[in-house]
Write an enzyme that holds these catalytic residues in place. Structure first.
Site, mmCIF file in Angstrom:
data_model
loop_
_atom_site.group_PDB
_atom_site.id
_atom_site.type_symbol
_atom_site.label_atom_id
_atom_site.label_comp_id
_atom_site.label_asym_id
_atom_site.label_seq_id
_atom_site.Cartn_x
_atom_site.Cartn_y
_atom_site.Cartn_z
ATOM 1 N N TYR A 66 -53.365 68.754 -24.238
ATOM 2 C CA TYR A 66 -52.607 68.247 -25.379
ATOM 3 C C TYR A 66 -51.801 67.003 -24.979
ATOM 4 O O TYR A 66 -51.820 65.992 -25.682
ATOM 5 C CB TYR A 66 -51.690 69.355 -25.911
ATOM 6 C CG TYR A 66 -50.708 68.896 -26.952
ATOM 7 C CD1 TYR A 66 -51.072 68.829 -28.293
ATOM 8 C CD2 TYR A 66 -49.407 68.541 -26.606
ATOM 9 C CE1 TYR A 66 -50.163 68.407 -29.254
ATOM 10 C CE2 TYR A 66 -48.496 68.116 -27.556
ATOM 11 C CZ TYR A 66 -48.881 68.056 -28.875
ATOM 12 O OH TYR A 66 -47.984 67.629 -29.820
ATOM 13 N N ASP A 108 -37.075 63.323 -24.082
ATOM 14 C CA ASP A 108 -37.417 64.510 -23.297
ATOM 15 C C ASP A 108 -37.529 65.700 -24.236
ATOM 16 O O ASP A 108 -36.605 65.981 -25.010
ATOM 17 C CB ASP A 108 -36.360 64.759 -22.227
ATOM 18 C CG ASP A 108 -36.398 63.683 -21.158
ATOM 19 O OD1 ASP A 108 -37.497 63.442 -20.615
ATOM 20 O OD2 ASP A 108 -35.349 63.079 -20.878
ATOM 21 N N ASP A 116 -42.058 71.714 -25.563
ATOM 22 C CA ASP A 116 -42.916 72.300 -26.585
ATOM 23 C C ASP A 116 -43.219 73.739 -26.218
ATOM 24 O O ASP A 116 -43.503 74.043 -25.053
ATOM 25 C CB ASP A 116 -44.247 71.545 -26.699
ATOM 26 C CG ASP A 116 -44.190 70.366 -27.653
ATOM 27 O OD1 ASP A 116 -43.096 70.048 -28.157
ATOM 28 O OD2 ASP A 116 -45.255 69.764 -27.897
#
Length: 131
Positions: free
Chosen positions: A16, A100, A103
């Site tokens: 990803y 920053d 996820d």
């Protein structure tokens, strides 16, 4: 089918970031389940389904060069979930910036992202020197 293993989650999440880094919006969207949800940043109303998710990424990544890289290892569980710290570098309001982010993703039994929650706010945004 079984949920992805911890090792598979690590690979999917690293992939990803690679796709965000090169700006491959279509490939990013294909990583999502048809009924996926995105909360970016977490606490905002969820974005539902691939069509809305595609529009979200086109708006966020389609406007200019965005770079992304992991800033630490992907942490993965044995139930198809993982979390990762990473940095996004972009131009925001004409100024080079870095954001920053952490996820958190949950994957379905097909290895597609079912939920994605991005944890960040303006306190995680820093100005960079032009290169």
């Amino acid at each position: 089918m079984n949920l992805p293993t911890a090792q598979e989650v690590q690979g999917l999440m690293a992939r990803y970031i690679e796709l965000v880094d090169v700006g491959d919006i279509e490939a990013i969207v294909q990583m999502y389940a048809d009924d996926a949800t995105v909360e970016d940043p977490f606490g905002q109303p969820p974005i539902h389904g691939r069509e809305q998710i595609a529009a979200f990424y086109r708006q966020g990544l389609g406007g200019g060069k965005v770079r992304a890289c992991l800033t630490g290892p992907v942490r993965a569980s044995h139930n198809g979930c993982g979390a990762m710290p990473f940095r996004v570098e972009m131009v925001w309001n004409g100024q080079p910036c870095a954001l920053d982010v952490i996820d958190v993703m949950r994957f379905d039994e097909h290895g597609r992202i079912q939920t994605m929650q991005a944890y960040w706010s303006e306190v995680n945004l820093s100005v960079r020197e032009p290169q």
